[in-house]
Design a protein around this motif. Structure first.
Motif, mmCIF file in Angstrom:
data_model
loop_
_atom_site.group_PDB
_atom_site.id
_atom_site.type_symbol
_atom_site.label_atom_id
_atom_site.label_comp_id
_atom_site.label_asym_id
_atom_site.label_seq_id
_atom_site.Cartn_x
_atom_site.Cartn_y
_atom_site.Cartn_z
ATOM 1 N N VAL A 201 -16.630 90.836 1.420
ATOM 2 C CA VAL A 201 -16.284 92.347 0.443
ATOM 3 C C VAL A 201 -14.898 92.487 0.092
ATOM 4 O O VAL A 201 -14.825 93.565 -0.739
ATOM 5 N N LYS A 202 -14.451 92.029 0.915
ATOM 6 C CA LYS A 202 -12.800 92.059 0.826
ATOM 7 C C LYS A 202 -12.654 91.818 -1.009
ATOM 8 O O LYS A 202 -11.633 91.820 -1.802
ATOM 9 N N LEU A 203 -13.273 90.595 -1.016
ATOM 10 C CA LEU A 203 -13.017 89.720 -2.332
ATOM 11 C C LEU A 203 -14.080 90.440 -3.573
ATOM 12 O O LEU A 203 -13.557 90.644 -4.532
ATOM 13 N N LYS A 204 -14.751 91.824 -3.057
ATOM 14 C CA LYS A 204 -15.717 92.884 -4.126
ATOM 15 C C LYS A 204 -16.308 91.316 -5.329
ATOM 16 O O LYS A 204 -16.693 91.510 -6.093
ATOM 17 N N SER A 205 -17.497 90.339 -3.524
ATOM 18 C CA SER A 205 -17.741 89.302 -4.511
ATOM 19 C C SER A 205 -19.165 89.919 -4.987
ATOM 20 O O SER A 205 -20.137 90.025 -4.148
ATOM 21 N N LYS A 206 -19.661 90.030 -6.289
ATOM 22 C CA LYS A 206 -20.844 90.034 -6.973
ATOM 23 C C LYS A 206 -21.786 88.943 -6.604
ATOM 24 O O LYS A 206 -23.134 89.148 -6.175
ATOM 25 N N LYS A 207 -21.078 88.097 -6.940
ATOM 26 C CA LYS A 207 -22.460 86.985 -6.301
ATOM 27 C C LYS A 207 -22.620 87.124 -4.929
ATOM 28 O O LYS A 207 -24.406 86.010 -4.634
ATOM 29 N N ALA A 208 -22.699 87.373 -4.191
ATOM 30 C CA ALA A 208 -22.623 87.226 -2.632
ATOM 31 C C ALA A 208 -23.687 88.776 -2.084
ATOM 32 O O ALA A 208 -24.363 88.747 -1.251
ATOM 33 N N LYS A 209 -23.789 89.781 -3.028
ATOM 34 C CA LYS A 209 -24.306 91.035 -3.364
ATOM 35 C C LYS A 209 -26.235 91.260 -2.753
ATOM 36 O O LYS A 209 -26.420 91.554 -1.538
ATOM 37 N N ASN A 210 -26.317 90.236 -3.622
ATOM 38 C CA ASN A 210 -28.108 89.783 -2.960
ATOM 39 C C ASN A 210 -28.347 89.142 -1.800
ATOM 40 O O ASN A 210 -29.379 89.546 -1.636
ATOM 41 N N LYS A 211 -27.161 88.248 -1.718
ATOM 42 C CA LYS A 211 -27.704 87.466 -0.448
ATOM 43 C C LYS A 211 -27.482 88.398 0.736
ATOM 44 O O LYS A 211 -28.278 88.487 1.561
#
Length: 232
Positions: A192-202
């Motif tokens: 969340v701190k990284l604002k990771s777009k890749k992680a959102k679906n998971k």
């Protein structure tokens, strides 16, 4: 290895009901142990005094609110020494300051790797110090620590540290850790701190996780994601 005096001290502390004599004995043994701990770090304390820091033991440094920039390299000099865990942890926690950023992490990582896995509290404290002092140059060194699940919950603050300083490799590692229930909450925090777009679906899938704590954390993470315009 604990001394006979320490073992006796711990046994007395664990007793649910203590006699007045036992309470006195706890006080006496406690003072003796404190003297032993201070004697062990006498050279360190002497060097600190030479540069103007009037501490009697390392835990005074941990508890002070005053900065001690000239002490960092002295603490690092003594960090590798074979001290009692209490003194070792005191040195580690004294290095958990902004003045140690860019200086302390490499030696702290070495110290973590040589510390036995059963010393969970000490290893966790080292990870906490890494969280405070990490730079991009440390990422490669801490990824093996994070990826080794035998390191258990002592990985927590290493994982959270990646949320402060990201890289593609760090992001990929954190996403994989969303399958590791032991540290999944820490991985969520970092992503969340990284604002990771890749992680959102998971993370969306984690809303249906069997553990309520993970479901709740995933829901909160998604709220934060959706509040960021660049992740909509």
């Amino acid at each position: 290895m604990k001394s006979t005096l320490e073992i006796k001290f711990i046994e007395l502390l664990k007793k649910p009901v203590k006699t007045s004599i036992e309470l006195q004995e706890i006080e006496v043994i406690g003072r003796k142990l404190e003297l032993q701990y201070r004697e062990e770090t006498s050279d360190l304390i002497s060097e600190l005094k030479e540069v103007g820091y009037d501490f009697n033991d390392v835990w005074q440094m941990v508890n002070t609110k005053k900065p001690y920039p000239k002490a960092i390299r002295i603490l690092l000099k003594y960090l590798p020494k074979d001290y009692h865990d209490k003194n070792k942890e005191g040195i580690v926690r004294a290095l958990t300051v902004k003045e140690a950023v860019g200086i302390a992490s490499p030696l702290l990582i070495v110290e973590y790797n040589k510390t036995p896995k059963n010393k969970l509290a000490l290893r966790w404290a080292i990870g906490n110090a890494i969280y405070a002092t990490i730079t991009k140059n440390d990422i490669e060194s801490i990824l093996p620590i994070i990826q080794d699940n035998e390191n258990g919950v002592s990985r927590q603050m290493f994982i959270r540290a990646l949320g402060k300083i990201g890289s593609e490799q760090a992001e990929s590692t954190l996403i994989k850790l969303l399958d590791d229930d032991e540290v999944i909450l820490d991985a969520l925090n970092a992503l969340v701190k990284l604002k990771s777009k890749k992680a959102k679906n998971k993370i969306i899938l984690l809303v249906n996780h069997p553990k309520s704590s993970i479901r709740n954390a995933a829901q909160k993470a998604l709220i934060k994601y959706n509040s960021c315009n660049n992740l909509l």
